[in-house]
Write an enzyme that holds these catalytic residues in place. Structure first.
Site, short mmCIF file in Angstrom:
data_model
loop_
_atom_site.label_atom_id
_atom_site.label_comp_id
_atom_site.label_asym_id
_atom_site.label_seq_id
_atom_site.Cartn_x
_atom_site.Cartn_y
_atom_site.Cartn_z
CB CYS A 1 -0.93 0.00 1.22
SG CYS A 1 -2.20 1.29 1.13
CB SER B 1 0.56 -20.27 -1.86
OG SER B 1 1.54 -21.28 -1.93
CB VAL C 1 -3.54 -25.33 -6.12
CG1 VAL C 1 -4.87 -25.81 -6.70
CG2 VAL C 1 -2.51 -26.46 -6.18
CG LEU D 1 8.85 -34.64 -1.55
CD1 LEU D 1 10.06 -35.42 -2.01
CD2 LEU D 1 9.01 -33.15 -1.87
CD GLU E 1 -2.38 15.59 -6.97
OE1 GLU E 1 -2.32 16.52 -6.16
OE2 GLU E 1 -3.43 15.04 -7.31
#
Length: 778
Positions: free
Chosen positions: A26, A160, A162, A302, A714
């Site tokens: 952020c 995370s 899949v 595994l 700005e």
């Protein structure tokens, strides 16, 4: 942060707080005030926060965390009643962070339901739409049985990877098996042959246990452990490391995995079990077969990883360079290991492993270089031939995916040079080598460690009435930070709500011959399709481009142009007011007059440090002074300045845009590659200046605006350019050492690629000329 506080038995350190926040992006906040706010939880002595005799200035309390006036003990605050805020440990007795019976917590605190924690874990089966099945076994025997029934099932721990595949890549998995609760896959054991790591062990857990092992074992045994811990520090964010598993990271076989090159270099072994309970062991270097393909059959999984102990005079190092240091994928990474033995007072390379990630579809071993170096004396004389062989070992074609070919190839040599310097320095410091390093080489031996950042704010208080001119907390702030504030996404969806989706062009400069809407109309819940002919009134939009189509009708000019979308009647529910700014008389035809009512002024100083071998950089100090007249709220204005500056820093040093064009042929023509957080890198917590100072100029009222104030927002953005110019000065100094004193280009943003390739040396010259300019998307 709430999870960190609840899971810690002791107050967290400032390092832990910053590390825990690094996964949150952020940039508009500037991050500094967030870090300062949470730093209060790192306190170790409550008395300085509760002692009524602590320091005061003009009757206002001084915050022990920041040393500045604050209202943390101001009982006269009209917005806070005495009964609503705890001010001493007597009213709310402390409790252990890990109690789960629920009795020790106040009724206002949200905690994980104790009933669920105490509930006996049971195997679970869920059936979803379209035949999807989800299983949660609790032991290895149940997992093997499910694998025998569903050989193609997807094994899941943290989801995370899949989750990304199913949401963004349209992957379909009919059967998923969650193995995160299988005890046999969550073991971490210290054995004679090394550390046995269960495949479902979370990365954060591995990190924590390895730190403990390092403290307990002899130093020479844990060189691999040190390397893994350091690599995990900059792999993903805390939130991902808390759920992602060792086995998941290995078996997804990502070409840019930060750990897989290390497993290979360290000589790790993978234990694999089949549905018949047979276990086989394979070396990590033989496990990765092709892009996202590994040496596991459909009826296997595994089981664990064996990370061997290192021997005396055996060194393992990790390397990674990314666009952004924290929470970013690697451009190139590496794992390297060398075992030295003494022969006739010379140190000879007995065994060496050099493995790179991010340069091929699988982790790539520099086999020619390894073979050449084996048996050679460890000294500076081996470098030049090793560099030439690395060029052969690690080829990258001109249009290789990811681009930045010259930069990435130079990194492969830079990493090896750093490895050589690190081992040489370590051997010299222990008295085993006579020849040491030059002073200019010493910084290259040190792994990056970011100290805790510090912020300073300086302003005068000009009280005008009860609140104007004071650093008051915004009235809605508490609702926002506690989650009580309700936003559009929090409101229930009304009945019969329609959802719209835009149909965008996938080609640039193409003619629309026909539109096939058959698939859309056959979709469940289809309500309507709206084209250019359905736009009421004029399909042209103004005023940026004359007669530009709202919906493309005949021709599309770019990828992503709007072709069709749903339409609803617009109803204006807002009230309107108008204001004419006085004293503006600018004549645009002759370029004379007053274009603005007043001006906002500012100045910034920045000091940076660059790594000339990798292009990495960090901002050491920033000092900003802004003229905002008499600030209406100094706290908010300083927050605006910090947020704008950090956005500016991202603009000049991180946020690169890449399109599919002639310079980036690995991207589809006309498509924007940097279109999300995975590829477009904004600043993170770890990118803010280590010393961040902001001051408001004193004694300069602005008589032309309300309460003698000035607008802010700005203007401070461009002050971020001070970082760009500081980087260029640092590069100029590096080039001067190599004898290059003339002008050189440095395009915005000054990414690691542009910094490294501008720092011309003997390594970059092997891949590019001294006047090389990295490619731009225009």
């Amino acid at each position: 942060m709430y999870a960190l506080l609840r899971s810690s038995k002791q107050p967290p350190t400032e390092d832990q707080i910053e590390d825990n926040l690094s996964g949150n992006l952020c940039r508009c906040t500037g991050y500094r005030p967030i870090i300062d706010a949470f730093r209060v939880f790192a306190k170790t002595d409550n008395s300085v926060y509760t002692n009524s005799s602590s320091k005061e200035i003009n009757g206002q309390a001084i915050c022990p965390s920041t040393g500045k006036p604050c209202s943390c003990r101001d009982l006269t605050d009209a917005n806070v009643s005495e009964s609503s805020v705890p001010f001493s440990g007597e009213r709310y007795p402390s409790c252990s962070y890990n109690e789960i019976d629920g009795n020790a917590y106040g009724d206002r605190e949200l905690i994980f339901p104790p009933e669920l924690l105490l509930r006996k874990m049971m195997p679970l089966q869920l059936n979803g739409p379209n035949g999807i099945r989800w299983y949660r076994p609790l032991n290895l025997m149940q997992v093997l049985h499910l694998k025998s029934c569903y050989p193609g099932a997807k094994l899941i721990v943290g989801n995370s990877e899949v989750g990304i595949e199913t949401k963004f890549k349209n992957a379909q998995y009919k059967v998923m098996i969650s193995v995160g609760h299988v005890s046999e896959l969550n073991t971490l054991e210290v054995k004679e042959d090394g550390i046995h790591i269960g495949s479902a062990v979370r990365l954060a857990q591995l990190q924590s246990v390895l730190k403990r092992i390092i403290a307990e074992q002899d130093l020479h045994q844990t060189s691999s452990c040190h390397a893994v811990v350091r690599q995990l520090k900059w792999s993903a964010g805390t939130q991902i490391r808390n759920v992602a598993s060792v086995g998941g990271n290995i078996c997804t076989a990502s070409p840019i995995s930060d750990l897989n090159p290390l497993w290979i270099a360290a000589g790790a072994k993978f234990r694999i079990i089949d549905v018949n309970d047979n276990v086989r062991t394979t070396l990590a270097k033989d496990f990765f077969l092709d892009y996202r393909k590994v040496d596991i059959k459909p009826d296997e999984l595994l089981l664990s990883v064996i990370l061997p102990w290192t021997r005396p005079f055996e060194y393992v190092k990790e390397f990674k360079q990314a666009q952004r240091r924290a929470d970013d994928i690697a451009l190139v990474n590496a794992g390297m290991r060398v075992y030295l033995r003494e022969v006739e007072r010379n140190w000879i390379i007995s065994d060496i492993s050099i493995v790179y990630g991010g340069v091929a579809v699988v982790p790539l071993s520099a086999s020619k270089t390894e073979n050449y170096l084996t048996g050679k004396k460890w000294d500076f004389g081996l470098l030049e031939e090793a560099f030439d062989l690395l060029k052969e070992d690690i080829p990258l074609s001109e249009n290789a995916p990811g681009g930045m070919v010259e930069f990435r190839r130079s990194l492969t040599l830079s990493f090896f040079f750093k490895f050589f310097l690190s081992v040489t320095h370590e051997m010299k410091s222990k008295g085993f080598l006579e020849e040491g390093l030059q002073a200019t080489h010493l910084p290259a031996t040190q792994s990056y460690h970011r100290p805790v950042s510090v912020g300073t704010q300086c302003y005068e208080l000009i009280r005008q009435g009860t609140a104007v001119g004071q650093p008051m907390v915004h009235m809605s702030a508490m609702f926002q930070v506690t989650g009580e504030a309700e936003y559009t996404d929090d409101t229930p969806t009304p009945p019969n709500t329609l959802h719209a989706a835009l149909v965008l062009s996938k080609k640039a400069h193409a003619r629309i011959l026909s539109i096939d809407d058959s698939l859309a109309k056959s979709s469940p819940g289809f309500a309507g399709l709206f084209l250019s002919k359905d736009v009421p009134g004029d399909n042209h939009i103004q005023p940026m481009i004359h007669n530009e189509d709202c919906f493309a009708s005949d021709v599309v000019t770019c990828v992503g142009q709007l072709v069709q979308a749903c339409y609803i009647e617009r109803v204006d529910l807002s009230a309107h007011g108008f204001y004419v700014t006085p004293d503006i008389d600018f004549d645009w035809t002759v370029g004379k007059g007053n274009p603005y009512h007043y001006f906002t002024y500012g100045a910034a100083f920045a000091e940076v440090e660059i790594d000339t071998l990798t292009g990495d950089f960090h901002t050491r100090t920033v000092d900003i002074v802004m003229d905002l007249g008499f600030s209406i709220n100094p706290a908010i204005d300083i927050g605006q300045i910090e947020g704008a500056f950090i956005q500016g820093l991202g603009w000049v040093a991180l946020e690169e845009i890449k399109w599919g064009d002639d310079n980036h042929k690995w991207i589809r023509p006309g498509h924007l590659f940097t279109c999300g957080p995975g590829s477009y890198k904004i600043p993170s917590v770890n990118d803010i200046p280590l010393n961040f100072k902001v001051s408001l100029l004193k004694g300069v009222p602005n008589q032309k605006a309300i309460h003698s104030s000035k607008a802010v927002g700005e203007p401070p953005f461009f002050l971020g350019s001070s970082v760009l110019f500081a980087i260029k000065d640092a590069i100029f100094a590096a080039r001067a050492e190599e004898g290059h004193l003339g002008w050189f280009p440095l395009d915005n943003p000054a990414t690691p690629e542009r910094i490294r390739m501008a720092c011309v040396d003997s390594i970059t010259k092997k891949f590019a000329t001294a006047c090389y300019r990295p490619k731009l998307s225009l």
